[in-house]
Design a protein around this motif. Structure first.
Motif, PDB file in Angstrom:
ATOM      1  N   PHE A 384      31.753 -48.156   6.410  1.00 44.58           N
ATOM      2  CA  PHE A 384      30.674 -48.637   7.271  1.00 44.58           C
ATOM      3  C   PHE A 384      31.063 -48.637   8.744  1.00 44.58           C
ATOM      4  O   PHE A 384      30.475 -49.344   9.557  1.00 44.58           O
ATOM      5  N   GLY A 385      32.075 -47.828   9.107  1.00 39.00           N
ATOM      6  CA  GLY A 385      32.541 -47.815  10.478  1.00 39.00           C
ATOM      7  C   GLY A 385      33.426 -49.016  10.754  1.00 39.00           C
ATOM      8  O   GLY A 385      34.002 -49.608   9.843  1.00 39.00           O
ATOM      9  N   GLY A 386      33.533 -49.405  12.027  1.00 36.72           N
ATOM     10  CA  GLY A 386      34.397 -50.529  12.348  1.00 36.72           C
ATOM     11  C   GLY A 386      34.232 -51.009  13.772  1.00 36.72           C
ATOM     12  O   GLY A 386      33.470 -50.443  14.565  1.00 36.72           O
ATOM     13  N   GLY A 387      34.941 -52.079  14.089  1.00 35.64           N
ATOM     14  CA  GLY A 387      34.867 -52.646  15.425  1.00 35.64           C
ATOM     15  C   GLY A 387      33.490 -53.218  15.724  1.00 35.64           C
ATOM     16  O   GLY A 387      32.775 -53.666  14.833  1.00 35.64           O
ATOM     17  N   SER A 388      33.107 -53.168  16.982  1.00 32.10           N
ATOM     18  CA  SER A 388      31.839 -53.761  17.404  1.00 32.10           C
ATOM     19  C   SER A 388      30.618 -52.994  16.906  1.00 32.10           C
ATOM     20  O   SER A 388      29.498 -53.496  16.998  1.00 32.10           O
ATOM     21  N   ARG A 389      30.842 -51.780  16.375  1.00 30.82           N
ATOM     22  CA  ARG A 389      29.721 -50.976  15.891  1.00 30.82           C
ATOM     23  C   ARG A 389      29.693 -50.886  14.361  1.00 30.82           C
ATOM     24  O   ARG A 389      29.002 -50.031  13.804  1.00 30.82           O
ATOM     25  N   VAL A 390      30.453 -51.747  13.677  1.00 29.01           N
ATOM     26  CA  VAL A 390      30.430 -51.720  12.220  1.00 29.01           C
ATOM     27  C   VAL A 390      29.007 -52.023  11.731  1.00 29.01           C
ATOM     28  O   VAL A 390      28.257 -52.767  12.375  1.00 29.01           O
ATOM     29  N   CYS A 391      28.629 -51.426  10.619  1.00 25.11           N
ATOM     30  CA  CYS A 391      27.271 -51.576  10.099  1.00 25.11           C
ATOM     31  C   CYS A 391      26.917 -53.046   9.885  1.00 25.11           C
ATOM     32  O   CYS A 391      27.661 -53.786   9.230  1.00 25.11           O
ATOM     33  N   ILE A 392      25.788 -53.473  10.422  1.00 20.35           N
ATOM     34  CA  ILE A 392      25.352 -54.858  10.321  1.00 20.35           C
ATOM     35  C   ILE A 392      25.104 -55.256   8.868  1.00 20.35           C
ATOM     36  O   ILE A 392      25.406 -56.367   8.452  1.00 20.35           O
ATOM     37  N   GLY A 393      24.568 -54.339   8.082  1.00 20.68           N
ATOM     38  CA  GLY A 393      24.191 -54.658   6.708  1.00 20.68           C
ATOM     39  C   GLY A 393      25.196 -54.221   5.664  1.00 20.68           C
ATOM     40  O   GLY A 393      24.826 -54.001   4.505  1.00 20.68           O
ATOM     41  N   ALA A 394      26.500 -54.115   6.036  1.00 18.72           N
ATOM     42  CA  ALA A 394      27.506 -53.615   5.096  1.00 18.72           C
ATOM     43  C   ALA A 394      27.569 -54.450   3.819  1.00 18.72           C
ATOM     44  O   ALA A 394      27.566 -53.911   2.706  1.00 18.72           O
ATOM     45  N   SER A 395      27.633 -55.761   3.949  1.00 18.30           N
ATOM     46  CA  SER A 395      27.725 -56.629   2.774  1.00 18.30           C
ATOM     47  C   SER A 395      26.475 -56.512   1.906  1.00 18.30           C
ATOM     48  O   SER A 395      26.558 -56.455   0.672  1.00 18.30           O
ATOM     49  N   PHE A 396      25.317 -56.459   2.565  1.00 10.31           N
ATOM     50  CA  PHE A 396      24.077 -56.336   1.808  1.00 10.31           C
ATOM     51  C   PHE A 396      23.995 -54.987   1.099  1.00 10.31           C
ATOM     52  O   PHE A 396      23.503 -54.899  -0.032  1.00 10.31           O
ATOM     53  N   ALA A 397      24.481 -53.929   1.741  1.00 13.95           N
ATOM     54  CA  ALA A 397      24.448 -52.605   1.126  1.00 13.95           C
ATOM     55  C   ALA A 397      25.243 -52.585  -0.172  1.00 13.95           C
ATOM     56  O   ALA A 397      24.796 -52.017  -1.189  1.00 13.95           O
ATOM     57  N   LEU A 398      26.424 -53.195  -0.178  1.00 13.05           N
ATOM     58  CA  LEU A 398      27.228 -53.270  -1.394  1.00 13.05           C
ATOM     59  C   LEU A 398      26.551 -54.134  -2.446  1.00 13.05           C
ATOM     60  O   LEU A 398      26.575 -53.819  -3.643  1.00 13.05           O
ATOM     61  N   PHE A 399      25.969 -55.235  -2.020  1.00  9.25           N
ATOM     62  CA  PHE A 399      25.244 -56.127  -2.930  1.00  9.25           C
ATOM     63  C   PHE A 399      24.110 -55.373  -3.618  1.00  9.25           C
ATOM     64  O   PHE A 399      23.977 -55.396  -4.845  1.00  9.25           O
ATOM     65  N   GLU A 400      23.312 -54.678  -2.830  1.00 11.83           N
ATOM     66  CA  GLU A 400      22.187 -53.911  -3.362  1.00 11.83           C
ATOM     67  C   GLU A 400      22.670 -52.795  -4.286  1.00 11.83           C
ATOM     68  O   GLU A 400      22.110 -52.575  -5.365  1.00 11.83           O
ATOM     69  N   MET A 401      23.724 -52.094  -3.885  1.00 16.12           N
ATOM     70  CA  MET A 401      24.276 -50.998  -4.670  1.00 16.12           C
ATOM     71  C   MET A 401      24.698 -51.487  -6.057  1.00 16.12           C
ATOM     72  O   MET A 401      24.381 -50.866  -7.084  1.00 16.12           O
ATOM     73  N   LYS A 402      25.388 -52.610  -6.093  1.00 13.11           N
ATOM     74  CA  LYS A 402      25.874 -53.144  -7.362  1.00 13.11           C
ATOM     75  C   LYS A 402      24.726 -53.591  -8.269  1.00 13.11           C
ATOM     76  O   LYS A 402      24.743 -53.336  -9.480  1.00 13.11           O
ATOM     77  N   LEU A 403      23.736 -54.254  -7.705  1.00 13.40           N
ATOM     78  CA  LEU A 403      22.622 -54.750  -8.525  1.00 13.40           C
ATOM     79  C   LEU A 403      21.789 -53.610  -9.098  1.00 13.40           C
ATOM     80  O   LEU A 403      21.376 -53.653 -10.263  1.00 13.40           O
ATOM     81  N   ILE A 404      21.523 -52.594  -8.286  1.00 16.44           N
ATOM     82  CA  ILE A 404      20.730 -51.462  -8.769  1.00 16.44           C
ATOM     83  C   ILE A 404      21.483 -50.714  -9.860  1.00 16.44           C
ATOM     84  O   ILE A 404      20.916 -50.370 -10.921  1.00 16.44           O
ATOM     85  N   LEU A 405      22.770 -50.467  -9.664  1.00 12.71           N
ATOM     86  CA  LEU A 405      23.562 -49.779 -10.679  1.00 12.71           C
ATOM     87  C   LEU A 405      23.650 -50.607 -11.962  1.00 12.71           C
ATOM     88  O   LEU A 405      23.510 -50.077 -13.072  1.00 12.71           O
ATOM     89  N   ALA A 406      23.887 -51.903 -11.836  1.00 14.25           N
ATOM     90  CA  ALA A 406      23.997 -52.770 -13.009  1.00 14.25           C
ATOM     91  C   ALA A 406      22.695 -52.789 -13.803  1.00 14.25           C
ATOM     92  O   ALA A 406      22.705 -52.749 -15.041  1.00 14.25           O
ATOM     93  N   THR A 407      21.581 -52.844 -13.104  1.00 13.41           N
ATOM     94  CA  THR A 407      20.277 -52.849 -13.773  1.00 13.41           C
ATOM     95  C   THR A 407      20.049 -51.553 -14.541  1.00 13.41           C
ATOM     96  O   THR A 407      19.653 -51.564 -15.715  1.00 13.41           O
ATOM     97  N   ILE A 408      20.302 -50.428 -13.904  1.00 11.77           N
ATOM     98  CA  ILE A 408      20.077 -49.128 -14.551  1.00 11.77           C
ATOM     99  C   ILE A 408      21.010 -48.934 -15.734  1.00 11.77           C
ATOM    100  O   ILE A 408      20.567 -48.567 -16.839  1.00 11.77           O
ATOM    101  N   LEU A 409      22.296 -49.190 -15.539  1.00  4.02           N
ATOM    102  CA  LEU A 409      23.272 -48.937 -16.604  1.00  4.02           C
ATOM    103  C   LEU A 409      23.082 -49.873 -17.789  1.00  4.02           C
ATOM    104  O   LEU A 409      23.259 -49.470 -18.949  1.00  4.02           O
ATOM    105  N   SER A 410      22.731 -51.126 -17.536  1.00  2.00           N
ATOM    106  CA  SER A 410      22.549 -52.092 -18.616  1.00  2.00           C
ATOM    107  C   SER A 410      21.306 -51.809 -19.443  1.00  2.00           C
ATOM    108  O   SER A 410      21.273 -52.085 -20.638  1.00  2.00           O
ATOM    109  N   ARG A 411      20.300 -51.246 -18.809  1.00  2.52           N
ATOM    110  CA  ARG A 411      19.005 -51.105 -19.481  1.00  2.52           C
ATOM    111  C   ARG A 411      18.730 -49.729 -20.066  1.00  2.52           C
ATOM    112  O   ARG A 411      17.991 -49.603 -21.031  1.00  2.52           O
TER     113      ARG A 411
END
Length: 459
Positions: A384-411
């Motif tokens: 997600f880059g770094g320093g003062s220009r690191v992606c603002i939504g980095a934590s949310f992006a990982l959160f969303e990625m994990k939930l979408i993958l978990a939903t698809i794979l489980s179902r």
């Protein structure tokens, strides 16, 4: 000033070679020239750095090396003149602080139920035995999530229009061969909707006007009860204590929605490719998901170590953002033994850093275990880059990625249509899977001997 080595090839030819084979070109690039490579664009030296020590110097030395908004002017057409990428100094710091409220704490957790339910709804519409393209399907999910989180809209006419415009603009970024020929012929002249650039301008004009109307309407309502980025911006104060203008609020909405829809959608599509290409990865991931039992709440999913390792390895091997945003040398400075003059541009090469043999043995192999065995520094692993220009939504992006993958794979039971390797296709900062990841639905998944209900706890 002694610059690091680099090719003498004209910049236009480098661009064509890079576009034809982005990862292959950068592999050859790094092998031949090393950790720091200089490209000349007119009289400006641009140095790409893939050494973690050099990247640390770039990100932490904010006195001689600055992350100026002017370096990102090329994005202003799509992200607005007052978007976060174009801001500097105290203004940039103030706006980042406002925007980051949306992507942390209770708000992120509360969005978990919506992400899982939306994923279940959209993937559940796929017909058994009929192939589909994963990338646009996932992008449909991530764009809807992004518009919901950023603007608080999840249905209605405005939601549908905004989503349609974002989707259309993103499609233009991944140009077809015909589009590229037309762009070569017409250049960036506005010849109306029949030319690629003219059509892009038309779509952007429609999007900017629609977002501005939404901002104006929401400001009239003055409703504090909405928990979204748009509400935060409307009631926020700038660095002087004054409210933000409607135009500035509009521009600040653009980059977060692009990132939520495009970058996240690309990463998840790549994840589906790797997980279904490698049976051992899929099997271990399913075992970890099954260990949670029936009640798959978002925070339990987010904490799964192997799922986290898989997501990190996806972002390592094919990072959606190939380069960090550029920095400018403002005062003479030494980086990795090279004395650099003012006016030199420095760019952290994320992809080549992630391909270093000394950090990631067998870097072409998809091995999530490496993230279980070692913790990498933010200068060794920087999707997600770094320093003062690191992606603002980095934590949310990982959160969303994990939930979408978990939903698809489980179902669901999915399978790749082709056994051929998926190739990257570069378009406007991001490397997409060239075929979009073609998959086929085999039906609902059975685990632990029976079909399990998918329950998500609310917050």
């Amino acid at each position: 000033m002694q610059l690091p080595p680099g090719p003498k090839t004209p910049s236009w030819l480098i661009g064509l070679q890079f576009e034809a084979d982005p990862f292959g070109y950068m592999d050859r690039f790094s092998k031949r020239y090393g950790d720091m490579v200089t490209l000349m664009f007119d009289s400006t030296p641009i140095i790409y750095v893939s050494n973690p020590s050099g990247i640390k110097e770039i990100f932490t030395n904010t006195k001689e090396i600055v992350a100026k908004g002017d370096l990102n002017r090329a994005f202003a057409l799509g992200t607005g003149e007052k978007g976060v990428l174009q801001l500097d100094g105290l203004i940039h710091k103030n706006r980042r602080k406002i925007l980051m409220q949306t992507f942390h704490g209770a708000r992120m957790q509360a969005c978990g139920k919506h992400i899982c339910e939306l994923t279940e709804k959209i993937i559940g519409q796929k017909k058994v035995g009929k192939p589909f393209i994963a990338y646009p399907t996932i992008e449909d999910i991530t764009l809807k999530v992004g518009i919901k989180v950023v603007m608080g809209l999840d249905k209605g006419e405005h939601h549908e229009k905004i989503k349609h415009l974002f989707t259309s603009i993103l499609r233009l970024n991944v140009q077809s061969p015909i589009d590229k020929i037309l762009l070569t012929i017409f250049g960036e002249r506005d010849l109306g909707q029949w030319s690629p650039h003219g059509y892009n301008l038309y779509l952007l004009q429609q999007l900017f006007q629609l977002l501005l109307s939404e901002v104006e309407e929401r400001r009239k309502q003055a409703d504090f009860s909405h928990a979204d980025m748009l509400t935060d911006l409307i009631f926020a104060e700038d660095e002087t204590g004054q409210p933000l203008s409607n135009e500035e609020v509009r521009d600040l909405l653009l980059s977060p929605i692009y990132a939520a829809g495009d970058a996240s959608g690309t990463a998840i599509a790549w994840a589906l490719y790797w997980i279904h290409r490698l049976p051992s990865v899929r099997s271990r991931l399913l075992s970890e998901l099954d260990s949670l039992g029936d009640n798959l709440d978002p925070m339990s999913i987010f904490a799964l170590p192997y799922l986290n390792a898989v997501c990190n390895e996806v972002l390592r091997i094919y990072p959606t953002q190939l380069f960090a945003f550029p920095r400018l040398v403002e005062s003479t400075v030494e980086v990795m033994g090279y004395k650099l003059n003012p006016g030199t541009v420095l760019i952290a090469n994320i992809y080549s850093t992630h391909q270093r043999e000394d950090l990631y043995p067998q870097p072409k192999e998809f091995q999530p275990e490496r993230f279980l065995e070692k913790q990498f520094s933010p200068y060794e692993f920087l999707p997600f880059g770094g320093g003062s220009r690191v992606c603002i939504g980095a934590s949310f992006a990982l959160f969303e990625m994990k939930l979408i993958l978990a939903t698809i794979l489980s179902r669901y039971e999915l399978e790749l249509v082709s056994k051929r390797p998926e190739r990257p296709k570069y378009g406007d900062l991001i490397c997409y899977p060239a075929s979009g990841v073609k998959m086929v639905m085999h039906g609902r998944r059975q685990h632990q001997g029976q079909s399990q209900p998918f329950v998500v706890s609310s917050f």
